[in-house]
Design an enzyme around this catalytic site. Structure first.
Site, PDB file in Angstrom:
ATOM      1  N   ILE A 115       0.832  -1.197   0.000  1.00 61.31           N
ATOM      2  CA  ILE A 115       0.000   0.000   0.000  1.00 61.31           C
ATOM      3  C   ILE A 115       0.868   1.248   0.000  1.00 61.31           C
ATOM      4  O   ILE A 115       2.011   1.217   0.461  1.00 61.31           O
ATOM      5  CB  ILE A 115      -0.953  -0.036   1.232  1.00 61.31           C
ATOM      6  CG1 ILE A 115      -1.937   1.140   1.224  1.00 61.31           C
ATOM      7  CG2 ILE A 115      -0.185  -0.128   2.528  1.00 61.31           C
ATOM      8  CD1 ILE A 115      -3.052   1.026   2.261  1.00 61.31           C
ATOM      9  N   CYS A 116       0.329   2.328  -0.529  1.00 60.38           N
ATOM     10  CA  CYS A 116       0.946   3.652  -0.499  1.00 60.38           C
ATOM     11  C   CYS A 116       2.195   3.662  -1.383  1.00 60.38           C
ATOM     12  O   CYS A 116       2.109   3.392  -2.564  1.00 60.38           O
ATOM     13  CB  CYS A 116       1.225   4.049   0.949  1.00 60.38           C
ATOM     14  SG  CYS A 116       1.622   5.783   1.208  1.00 60.38           S
ATOM     15  N   ALA A 117       3.348   3.926  -0.818  1.00 63.70           N
ATOM     16  CA  ALA A 117       4.595   3.931  -1.594  1.00 63.70           C
ATOM     17  C   ALA A 117       5.159   2.535  -1.789  1.00 63.70           C
ATOM     18  O   ALA A 117       5.994   2.308  -2.664  1.00 63.70           O
ATOM     19  CB  ALA A 117       5.636   4.814  -0.903  1.00 63.70           C
TER      20      ALA A 117
END
Length: 180
Positions: free
Chosen positions: A101-103
């Site tokens: 998730i995210c980066a």
């Protein structure tokens, strides 16, 4: 009982990590939060978490899913760790689930596991990987790889992980208990 490994580095996004661990444990998934180093680790927003164990202690254990929270500089630490990249490649070869998730989808990309696949991430985190088919959806699933955009999508992401590990009925049961 299904098992999941969540990796946490100094500077990882604590909201994502805690949401993932909490939701999976509500579903009776056996979750191990493993730190890249021993001891308490400070997250990207200054919250200190105490992992259950270290990556070295569980590196050769078998899990049904490995999950990477995002955040910076945590994602950079995950991406720079050869143990992490080799673990992800081994899990992919074994047909296990990989989630980020995210980066952190950039860690999967750095390991060569998103080539030609659809994925999502925090804006710009996959810009250096033109072989990834970037999507704008909150959560993207392609085969055994699940990616999500960021802290705001962490609960939806975690609930899909529950569904893949424990089934749709268990997901609905957990979600109902959250009173969303």
């Amino acid at each position: 009982m299904k098992t999941a490994l969540v990796l946490f580095a100094e500077g990882s996004e604590e909201l994502e990590a805690v949401t993932i661990v909490n939701i999976l444990r509500r579903a009776a998934v056996s979750v191990t939060l493993a730190g890249l180093t021993a001891g308490a680790l400070r997250g990207s927003r200054g919250v200190t978490l105490m992992p259950d164990t270290t990556l070295d202690a569980v590196l050769h254990d078998s899990y049904d899913m490995t999950i990477l929270p995002g955040g910076q500089p945590g994602t950079r630490h995950l991406k720079a760790d050869d143990r992490v990249l080799k673990l992800l490649q081994r899990m992919a070869a074994e047909g296990k689930y990989l989630a980020a998730i995210c980066a952190a989808p950039s860690v999967l990309a750095a390991a060569g596991l998103l080539n030609g696949k659809r994925a999502t991430c925090f804006p710009t985190c996959l810009d250096d990987y033109p072989e990834v088919h970037l999507q704008s959806a909150a959560v993207v699933e392609e085969g055994n790889v699940i990616t999500s955009r960021g802290p705001g999508t962490a609960m939806d992401f975690a609930l899909l992980l529950v569904e893949r590990l424990a089934g749709e009925a268990r997901r609905h049961e957990v979600e109902a208990g959250l009173v969303r």
